[in-house]
Write a protein that holds these residues in place. Sequence first.
Motif, short mmCIF file in Angstrom:
data_model
loop_
_atom_site.label_atom_id
_atom_site.label_comp_id
_atom_site.label_asym_id
_atom_site.label_seq_id
_atom_site.Cartn_x
_atom_site.Cartn_y
_atom_site.Cartn_z
N ALA A 158 33.73 26.91 20.74
CA ALA A 158 33.34 27.41 22.06
C ALA A 158 34.22 28.54 22.55
O ALA A 158 33.84 29.27 23.47
CB ALA A 158 33.36 26.26 23.06
N THR A 159 35.40 28.71 21.97
CA THR A 159 36.30 29.78 22.43
C THR A 159 36.39 30.92 21.43
O THR A 159 36.71 32.04 21.82
CB THR A 159 37.71 29.22 22.68
N ARG A 160 36.14 30.65 20.17
CA ARG A 160 36.18 31.72 19.16
C ARG A 160 34.75 31.97 18.70
O ARG A 160 34.26 31.40 17.73
CB ARG A 160 37.05 31.31 17.99
N ARG A 161 34.09 32.85 19.41
CA ARG A 161 32.71 33.18 19.11
C ARG A 161 32.42 34.58 19.64
O ARG A 161 33.04 35.02 20.60
CB ARG A 161 31.75 32.17 19.73
N PRO A 162 31.49 35.28 19.03
CA PRO A 162 31.24 36.68 19.44
C PRO A 162 30.37 36.77 20.68
O PRO A 162 29.62 35.84 21.02
CB PRO A 162 30.51 37.26 18.23
N THR A 163 30.45 37.89 21.35
CA THR A 163 29.46 38.26 22.36
C THR A 163 28.21 38.74 21.63
O THR A 163 28.31 39.43 20.62
CB THR A 163 30.02 39.38 23.26
N VAL A 164 27.05 38.37 22.14
CA VAL A 164 25.78 38.73 21.50
C VAL A 164 24.86 39.37 22.53
O VAL A 164 24.77 38.88 23.67
CB VAL A 164 25.10 37.51 20.85
N SER A 165 24.18 40.45 22.17
CA SER A 165 23.30 41.14 23.11
C SER A 165 21.96 41.47 22.46
O SER A 165 21.86 41.54 21.23
CB SER A 165 23.95 42.42 23.64
N GLY B 293 15.98 39.68 24.11
CA GLY B 293 16.71 39.35 25.33
C GLY B 293 15.91 38.52 26.31
O GLY B 293 16.48 37.95 27.26
N ARG B 294 14.60 38.44 26.13
CA ARG B 294 13.79 37.58 26.98
C ARG B 294 14.04 36.10 26.69
O ARG B 294 13.66 35.24 27.46
CB ARG B 294 12.31 37.88 26.77
N ASP B 295 14.65 35.82 25.57
CA ASP B 295 14.96 34.45 25.17
C ASP B 295 16.48 34.32 25.00
O ASP B 295 16.99 34.37 23.89
CB ASP B 295 14.25 34.11 23.87
N PRO B 296 17.21 34.18 26.10
CA PRO B 296 18.67 34.11 25.99
C PRO B 296 19.15 32.99 25.07
O PRO B 296 20.22 33.09 24.47
CB PRO B 296 19.12 33.87 27.44
N GLU B 297 18.34 31.92 24.95
CA GLU B 297 18.73 30.84 24.05
C GLU B 297 18.78 31.33 22.60
O GLU B 297 19.56 30.81 21.79
CB GLU B 297 17.75 29.68 24.16
N PHE B 298 17.94 32.30 22.27
CA PHE B 298 17.97 32.86 20.92
C PHE B 298 19.31 33.57 20.69
O PHE B 298 19.93 33.43 19.64
CB PHE B 298 16.80 33.83 20.73
N LEU B 299 19.74 34.36 21.68
CA LEU B 299 21.02 35.05 21.56
C LEU B 299 22.16 34.04 21.47
O LEU B 299 23.12 34.22 20.70
CB LEU B 299 21.23 35.97 22.76
N THR B 300 22.06 32.96 22.25
CA THR B 300 23.09 31.92 22.19
C THR B 300 23.11 31.24 20.83
O THR B 300 24.17 30.90 20.31
CB THR B 300 22.84 30.88 23.29
N ALA B 301 21.91 31.05 20.23
CA ALA B 301 21.84 30.44 18.90
C ALA B 301 22.56 31.30 17.87
O ALA B 301 23.29 30.79 17.00
CB ALA B 301 20.39 30.22 18.50
N ILE B 302 22.39 32.61 17.95
CA ILE B 302 23.08 33.52 17.03
C ILE B 302 24.58 33.48 17.28
O ILE B 302 25.39 33.49 16.35
CB ILE B 302 22.51 34.94 17.18
N GLN B 303 24.94 33.40 18.54
CA GLN B 303 26.36 33.29 18.89
C GLN B 303 26.97 32.02 18.30
O GLN B 303 28.07 32.03 17.73
CB GLN B 303 26.52 33.28 20.41
N THR B 304 26.25 30.91 18.42
CA THR B 304 26.72 29.64 17.89
C THR B 304 26.83 29.69 16.37
O THR B 304 27.77 29.17 15.77
CB THR B 304 25.77 28.51 18.30
N PHE B 305 25.87 30.35 15.74
CA PHE B 305 25.83 30.45 14.28
C PHE B 305 27.09 31.15 13.76
O PHE B 305 27.71 30.68 12.80
CB PHE B 305 24.58 31.21 13.87
N PHE B 306 27.48 32.25 14.39
CA PHE B 306 28.62 33.03 13.90
C PHE B 306 29.95 32.59 14.53
O PHE B 306 31.00 33.05 14.10
CB PHE B 306 28.40 34.51 14.17
#
Length: 704
Positions: A354-361, A337-350
Amino acid sequence: MCKSSKGTKTANPALEKKRQIQPATDGNAGGGGGNGGGGSSTGGGGPDPEASAPAAIMFEPDFAPQLTFIAKGDDGFIKIANKFHKQIGLKVEEIASIEELLEKLLDKTITQEGLINRMRIVSHVYVSASALDDPANMKIPFLKGGSRNSLKRFFTGFAGTSIDALRAMMTFEYTSFTDLTIYLCQNGASDIILSAKNAASTASFNKIATDPLGDPVDPKITDFLKICMSMWLIKTLPVQPHYAVFKQAYDMLLADAKPKLVGALTAQDLDTIQNAILAIGPVTYKEASPGKPAEFASDLTKAIAVIQSNTLRANLDKVRKRFDSKSRIDIRGCQIGRDPEFLTAIQTFFGTDATRRPTVSGPKWYQHFNAIGYRSVKNNGNITTLYNSGIAGMYTANQLRAFLDQWADGFGIKANHLTFWQTAFGLPVLEFLALQWRTPLPATTLPVPRLLSLGTAAFSDLLTQLGAVFYLPAATPLSAGDITGITPLLPQCATWNTQLKAEVPDAATEAELKATLANYKVIYEKIDKRVGSGTPPTDAQRIIPATVPATLTVTEVRDFQTKLKQFIDTNTNSRLVKMKTLLDAALAKVLDGPAKMRYYLGIGLPFLVYNPAAAANVEANHVILAEDSGSAAAGRQTDAVKFWARVQWRGVIPADLGKNLVFPEGLETPWLVEKHQGDTGLTIPPFVVSPTPEYQDKIVTINA
């Protein structure tokens, strides 16, 4: 990296919310959802399965995953993560790579059908500023059989085109983990142009638009020039482990790039420029190399294979259809979580778009799954001490009661529970034995087996359970002989109670009075132990005469009624007098100060005491529970850990969650710790523990 350890957290009444949810206890399984997907697999996604799920019991715990994937390994963190998730009944699959994860997500024997609503990935996550080839990463290979861990650029790369994926896998660190390149050549484009120009190529080079410093205006031209110059290095310098596969990768990049540059430059110009660069004579150029060239070359070879075969991307496209904006992917690995871009990358991967994508934590702190400490009460004296004195050096009595009130409210143990038992234990013994007071028992947020069983237990079991729940003194329960004498009377108690409570009307006829007294006689003779014995009561001793008098008055019958009631509850010759003694003892236990705490713990519920201001002391975090011993060793303490495990989750709950837990294993709990700990264990505070608000405060969420 993540290591096993403890953590810490505290109750905050201002943040507490009342929760209602179905449980996962033996015989009382909670909400559905199972371990597969839910909703439609077509269109923009189905309704959110969590929208109709009851709220959490306490605070804001994690959503219960349908699927949990844990990185393969045998170190402490991975072992305990596996133990924690498996023992509470979650479906766990081990994965050796992200590529394998995609394959398992397409295996319907694992994931079933439809949308995947909640998925969890547990892995070490690591950040190192000192290792050039090891930046922030999820410590699981991205590709099957690969050596390089899963970097965020791998997720974003494979989320794009095949060339994006290739560039992501080609990219390596040089100088520092923030300096990234795909080029072996580290000279500027203007240097390349100057070195490559000759009589045969000048015209083509002159078509390149440049700035005053001689660098191309179009970055795509710069990319083309540096790829060509990197190929020159491969051709010119001594062979390195990564050169052959880099040559293959550059060929793929050139095949993609050159057609996009045709315009100001012709295809012939591009060929001329490429050939001119590859023909450069001996010259000094700056070269960059990956930190572990052999491993890099092996992984890039694997990447090219999956890119050319399109297997990984084809699987990803299928997997993406199983996630929508209602889906959630929780990463539980240290500090991701210290690297929000990492979470965003996982979100983009799955995500599909931009509208059909999961929440990632993911957590900002170090993740652990160690057991929380506990304090058990084993008798009424323990409970009284806890209620009156708190925990020395940690919590005052008032603080402890506040924790209890908060958790009791969450489980639905409200004032009506004690009122119910005060009424039940205050009944005349005959009315109590009619057992009609058991319908209905007071409701709880979750089904509580020890409470529910009181509604159906056989008489002898009921007495045993009441004695345990209310910690009745050993002297008050009935003997086996007493119970044997009472049990045959139970089927008639409801009728007898109705007859004995009925008002004798002033206008009653003599026939009605005689019938009423005959009923009293039946009741009396069944309850007086002397009747039918070797020493039956004399006429003078009898409460109800053996023969109905020839004449009766209303006053006489009412007098018999009063005496019979008193006899049943107080006379030593009554078969029910010991039962009345038990009821009186139980009534005292629901009227005194510790009554609520005694009852709450007595039915097998736990509560947490914690203090965020004492985060330096891991011992400030404790689950309070009742502990049985001897033949009941798997008793209330095991009930308590099942509920403790259940409190860790919200949303749609797997039906078997917590079902097979046995104390003390069920005390494993998610913790977060701010700073890295040594090999000897968790030693550096502060600590936070699930499901407290402070724990969730350290979870970063990238919303869909």
